[in-house]
Design a protein around this motif. Sequence first.
Motif, short mmCIF file in Angstrom:
data_model
loop_
_atom_site.label_atom_id
_atom_site.label_comp_id
_atom_site.label_asym_id
_atom_site.label_seq_id
_atom_site.Cartn_x
_atom_site.Cartn_y
_atom_site.Cartn_z
N LEU A 1 0.85 -1.18 0.00
CA LEU A 1 0.00 0.00 0.00
C LEU A 1 0.89 1.23 0.00
N GLN B 1 0.48 5.80 -0.04
CA GLN B 1 -0.41 6.96 0.08
C GLN B 1 0.26 8.15 -0.58
N GLY C 1 -9.80 7.89 -0.08
CA GLY C 1 -9.29 8.59 1.09
C GLY C 1 -10.39 9.44 1.70
N GLN D 1 -5.06 6.73 -0.89
CA GLN D 1 -4.32 5.48 -0.78
C GLN D 1 -4.47 4.64 -2.04
N TYR D 2 -3.42 3.87 -2.31
CA TYR D 2 -3.37 2.99 -3.47
C TYR D 2 -2.78 1.64 -3.05
N ARG D 3 -3.13 0.62 -3.81
CA ARG D 3 -2.56 -0.71 -3.64
C ARG D 3 -1.72 -1.00 -4.87
#
Length: 133
Positions: free
Chosen positions: A64, A66, A107, A126-128
């Motif tokens: 993850l 951000q 977010g 946020q990203y994965r």
Amino acid sequence: MTTPAVLPHRDAVRAALEAAQLVVGLGGAPDPVPSSGMYVVLYFTPGQSLPESLADARTDFDSLFQVTCVGPDEERCLWLADKVRTALYGPLTVAGRVVWRPEELGGPPVQRDDDVSPPLFYVPVQYRLQSTS
């Protein structure tokens, strides 16, 4: 088989953001802060290596990260969030890895920071990120 490492993934995200003409800080505001007051801060987790099969070859990577967008007002803060989304839409390049396009997880709403003068607005998104060898 390539063992997954977090720093090449972080550097690929940073490169994509910088290619979109964004000023990027790693884990904090960039130094110097641009006179426009507009920048993004990249925060990365260490991620984890995962087995690709029952053979337990830990070559898959899942992490993850951000991107916190900072601007002098709400509109420019959201403009930055759009620029980040566009920058991360395309494929990322990490040597020896096949990388999935980052998955946006969202977010909270934009917030105002009155602890600085003049006040700034910020929104963390946020990203994965996943990859395999």
